[in-house]
Structure formats: structure tokens, C-alpha cells
Scaffold this active site. Structure first.
Site, PDB file in Angstrom:
ATOM      1  N   GLY A   1       0.842  -1.192   0.000  1.00 24.23           N
ATOM      2  CA  GLY A   1       0.000   0.000   0.000  1.00 24.23           C
ATOM      3  C   GLY A   1       0.872   1.234   0.000  1.00 24.23           C
ATOM      4  O   GLY A   1       2.080   1.156   0.225  1.00 24.23           O
ATOM      5  N   LYS A   2       0.315   2.368  -0.283  1.00 25.32           N
ATOM      6  CA  LYS A   2       1.041   3.639  -0.161  1.00 25.32           C
ATOM      7  C   LYS A   2       0.024   4.753  -0.156  1.00 25.32           C
ATOM      8  O   LYS A   2      -1.046   4.634  -0.764  1.00 25.32           O
ATOM      9  CB  LYS A   2       1.995   3.828  -1.350  1.00 25.32           C
ATOM     10  N   GLY A   3       0.364   5.843   0.532  1.00 25.52           N
ATOM     11  CA  GLY A   3      -0.562   6.960   0.561  1.00 25.52           C
ATOM     12  C   GLY A   3       0.189   8.273   0.556  1.00 25.52           C
ATOM     13  O   GLY A   3       1.413   8.306   0.747  1.00 25.52           O
TER      14      GLY A   3
END
Ligand code: NAD
Length: 435
Positions: free
Chosen positions: A124-126
Site C-alpha cells: 500500500g502507499k498513501g
């Protein structure tokens, strides 16, 4: 014969020279890298298609009250590339240039990184488009808390576990942990990693990336018959990853012959006294001018006569323009993306072993995984246990990737992708397609 061999190797390189990575946005690059490896693998076509895309992307626009009373609307993203092997895992960055495509690419790379080292997470990444350098601490706190609220539908200790990234840190993680905990009505330390020790951070997390680099380089040296004792090491970048790597290689009996930061570098063919360089950097803010070193530019450092080169600063440092002059036998990518595809090909043809970022710098996410395990068990490990387990995982992962590289005659980046993609594909296959 030689030509045939290089043609064969060229075919196996992930991105051909003609398709310079500059033509693509980050997600297209990530897909391109994935496609070029997966097309050679015996995997169901539908499963290949699943892994080309993020499972889920959230785009939020949210208001924050600024210190002067005005309201500003910020835009943020979270991408979950895969949860086939476990909850999504990956950082949150605060930066003016964050884009959805970048976050999607970084999420995919996290999937491969977690799978390469076999920890039970997906990717994931944000990020939030903002400039934290122009914001007060309380504005950043309000932005973090509101962004956490926006994300709370999709993050959680068994769903998606953020961590620090560009311009976010342990304090940011503490605010995320507190906000999430307030919402659910109980403390949930396992919702983020990279927390301060006071609220469930792990011993050894700070050093984990550099320590992981040390372990994989040690294994590479063993396999390539390069004695680690006395090996000449050059390190570009002297931040968290680079300065701690310098100390660990120095303590491990290597000769750290050059180090650098954004202001320039220093060089001593007989080895630098790293503890003194660290003290100098703490005093004056740069390694330049430290006792016992001659000045050297960042560019020259990359081409220095040494055994091990560790890029630990920026992307795209080893390129088609300088790769043919790299003298190191091992390049260990502490930084993310320091080698362009062209350089990859040149280094491979020249017999330089490049330990790719998704393996070399995976010590950080590995100890994040240990932090999460400790949080879930409410039981905390001494640093020796953290380091020992990290050593086991990094050593085993190096062997996994190195043996595929040898068997398939490909470079280690491609081998790492093969290992990772196979693990994710297997997870998707055995879980089956719902409903
Ligand atoms: P950092 O901000 O602590 O340090 C970066 C260092 O690079 C600083 O010393 C800076 O002066 C130097 N630098 C900047 N521009 C430079 C230039 N042009 N030439 C030489 N040096 C330059 O960052 P970090 O946490 O050490 O991260 C470095 C790299 O490692 C990044 O690519 C990051 O994504 C990667 N990485 C870090 C971790 C981690 O746990 N810290 C984990 C995985 C990957």
C-alpha cells in the site's frame, strides 16, 4: 559468442533502452517492469491481469483549518495494490508533488518488496499533496488527524498499516495511531508502524534498513568470494540509511573509503574514521570537511575504485551515462530506484552484482512487521532478538533471489521480481476468486 551472450542478456533486461523510463508516469513504469518479468513466467493469464492493478484506490479531498483561521482543502490518496498475502503495508508521504499515479506505483513496489522477503503483507502507499515545510506543527497535526479520519474506512491493523515516508515521521505516526484509537474507542498501536518507542515502536527500527543492507552485502560477498574484512565501501547519502550503513560497515571491519551528502563528499583510500565523520556531521550539518578526508563530488564517488557501492540518497543516480565507469563489484541499493534500466543492463553485462532495492532496503519494512507482531501480542522484544530475526530473513531472502538469478541467468532485480510475483500469484491462486 560474446555477442550472443550479450544479446541474450539484453533480452532478459527489464526495460529496453529505447523505451526510456522518462516517457511514462510512475505507475506505467511499475506496470512495465511487472509486465516484462511476468510475461516470462508460467502463471494463469487472469492472475497476471489481477496483479497489474491496485485492488483499491481512495482519493479524498478534505478541509483543514489553518492557524490564521482560513480553511484550505487538501487532496490525498491511499492505494492498496494487493492484500493477497496479508494486510496492505506502506508509507504515507506529505509532499507537494504527490500524485495518484505515484502512490499506485509505490503501492505495487511495496507488494513486491514484502513478498521478496516473505513477510505476510501486501503493498500500500498513501500521500497528501501539501508542503509541510510551509506549515506549522499544529497545521500538520490537524491535516494528519483529518486525513486519518478520511482513511479510517480502509486502514486498520488487519487491513492496511501505514508507516512513515517522505516528510512524515514517528510523530506523524503517533497522531495517526491516536486518531484511529479515538475513533474505535480503544488503543490500537498496530494500526501504524514507525511509532515512537513510548507507544509501541520497536527496538532496532531506526537502524533496520541499514542493518538489512549490511546483511545482504555480507551474503553477496560470501557468494562472490569477496572478503568482507577490508572490503572498500563507498556510500552516497548520509541520512538515516547511509550514515547508519557507514557505521555498520565500519564496525564490520570494512574500509569505508567515501561518504557524501547533498553538500558533497569525502574520500580516503585507507578508510575514513566513521565515528568522527558522524560527529562532524552532527556538529556542522555535512560530512564535507571531516578530518582525514579529501573532498570528492557525488558524481566521482559513484565511479570510485571500491568493492561495494551503496547509493543511499536519491533515485536515478546510476544511469546509462556513468554505469560503464562504475568500478564496484557489488552495488547495494539502500535508496529506492537509484539505478535506471539502462544502467541495470550495463552493470549486468559488466558482471557487477546489483542487489535491488526491493531486497536490499527491505530491512525497514521487515522490522515494521516485527513492530506490528509485537503490538498485536502486547509483548516487546529486546533489540538483539529484533536484529537476529532480521538477519535470518535478510539472509534467507538473499539466497532465494541469488539462486533464481543464477538458475535463470538474469540479474538480481529480475530474479527478485520473479520470486515476489510467484509468491503473490500463489496466494491468489490458492485463495481462489471470490465468489
Ligand atoms: P534521509 O533524508 O535521512 O537522508 C538522505 C540523505 O541523502 C541525506 O544525507 C542527504 O544529504 C543526502 N542527499 C540528498 N541529495 C543528495 C545528493 N544529490 N547526493 C548525495 N546525497 C544526497 O533519507 P533516508 O531515510 O536515509 O532515505 C534515503 C533513501 O533510502 C531513500 O531513497 C529512501 O526511500 C530509501 N529508504 C529508506 C528507508 C529508511 O528506513 N530510512 C527504508 C527504505 C528505503
Amino acid at each position: 559468442m560474446r555477442d550472443e551472450l550479450s544479446r541474450e542478456r539484453e533480452k532478459k533486461t527489464m526495460v529496453p533502452e529505447a523505451k526510456s523510463s522518462k516517457q511514462f508516469n510512475p505507475f506505467e513504469i511499475a506496470q512495465y517492469q511487472y509486465d516484462s518479468v511476468v510475461k516470462k513466467m508460467d502463471i494463469d493469464e487472469g492472475i497476471k491481469e489481477i496483479m497489474r492493478y491496485p485492488e483499491r484506490v481512495l482519493h479524498v479531498s478534505f478541509p483543514v483549518k489553518m492557524d490564521d483561521g482560513s480553511i484550505r482543502v487538501f487532496h490525498g490518496f491511499r492505494a492498496q495494490h494487493s492484500t493477497a498475502r496479508g494486510p496492505a503495508k506502506g508509507g504515507i508521504r506529505f509532499h507537494p508533488d504527490v500524485t495518484l499515479e505515484e502512490v499506485k506505483a509505490l503501492a505495487m513496489w511495496m507488494t513486491w518488496k514484502c513478498a521478496t522477503v516473505g513477510i505476510p503483507f501486501g503493498g500500500g502507499k498513501g500521500g497528501v499533496i501539501c508542503n509541510p515545510k510551509e506549515m506549522s506543527a499544529s497545521e500538520i497535526e490537524r491535516l494528519t488527524r483529518r486525513f486519518t479520519t478520511e482513511l479510517s474506512a480502509i486502514i486498520g491493523p488487519t487491513r492496511d498499516i501505514p508507516a512513515p515516508d517522505v516528510y512524515t515521521n514517528a510523530q506523524t505516526m503517533a497522531w495517526i495511531m491516536d486518531t484511529y484509537s479515538m475513533h474505535v474507542g480503544e488503543p490500537v498501536p498496530a494500526v501504524v508502524t514507525g511509532k515512537p518507542l513510548a507507544i509501541g515502536g520497536s527496538a532496532g527500527r531506526n537502524e533496520a534498513t541499514a542493518r538489512g543492507v549490511f546483511f545482504v552485502v555480507r551474503e553477496a560477498c560470501r557468494n562472490l568470494n569477496i572478503p568482507l574484512a577490508g572490503a572498500r565501501v563507498a556510500i552516497q547519502g548520509f541520512g538515516n540509511a547511509g550514515s547508519i550503513a557507514a557505521r555498520l560497515f565500519f564496525e564490520g571491519g570494512c574500509k569505508v573509503v567515501a561518504v557524501s551528502d547533498s553538500k558533497g563528499g569525502i574520500f580516503n583510500p585507507n578508510g575514513l574514521a566513521i565515528p568522527k565523520v558522524i560527529a562532524h556531521k552532527e556538529r556542522v550539518g555535512t560530512v564535507v570537511g571531516a578530518e582525514g578526508g579529501e573532498d570528492i563530488s557525488n558524481e566521482d564517488l559513484l565511479e570510485l575504485d571500491c568493492d561495494i557501492l551503496i547509493p543511499a540518497a536519491l533515485e536515478n543516480q546510476l544511469t546509462g551515462a556513468n554505469a560503464s565507469r562504475v568500478k564496484a563489484r557489488i552495488v547495494a541499493e539502500a535508496a529506492n530506484g537509484p539505478t535506471t534500466p539502462e544502467a541495470d543492463r550495463i552493470l549486468f553485462e559488466r558482471g557487477v552484482t546489483v542487489i535491488p532495492d526491493i531486497l536490499a532496503n527491505a530491512g525497514g519494512v521487515t522490522v515494521s512487521y516485527f513492530e506490528w507482531v509485537q503490538n498485536l501480542q502486547s509483548s516487546y522484544w529486546p533489540e538483539e532478538k529484533v536484529n537476529k530475526r532480521l538477519e535470518l530473513i535478510m539472509t534467507r531472502s538473499f539466497e532465494d533471489v541469488f539462486s533464481v538469478a543464477k538458475q535463470q541467468g538474469v540479474h538480481m532485480r529480475e530474479a527478485a521480481y520473479m520470486v515476489a510475483i510467484r509468491r503473490v500469484a500463489d496466494a491468489i491462486r490458492v485463495r481462489g476468486i471470490y465468489p
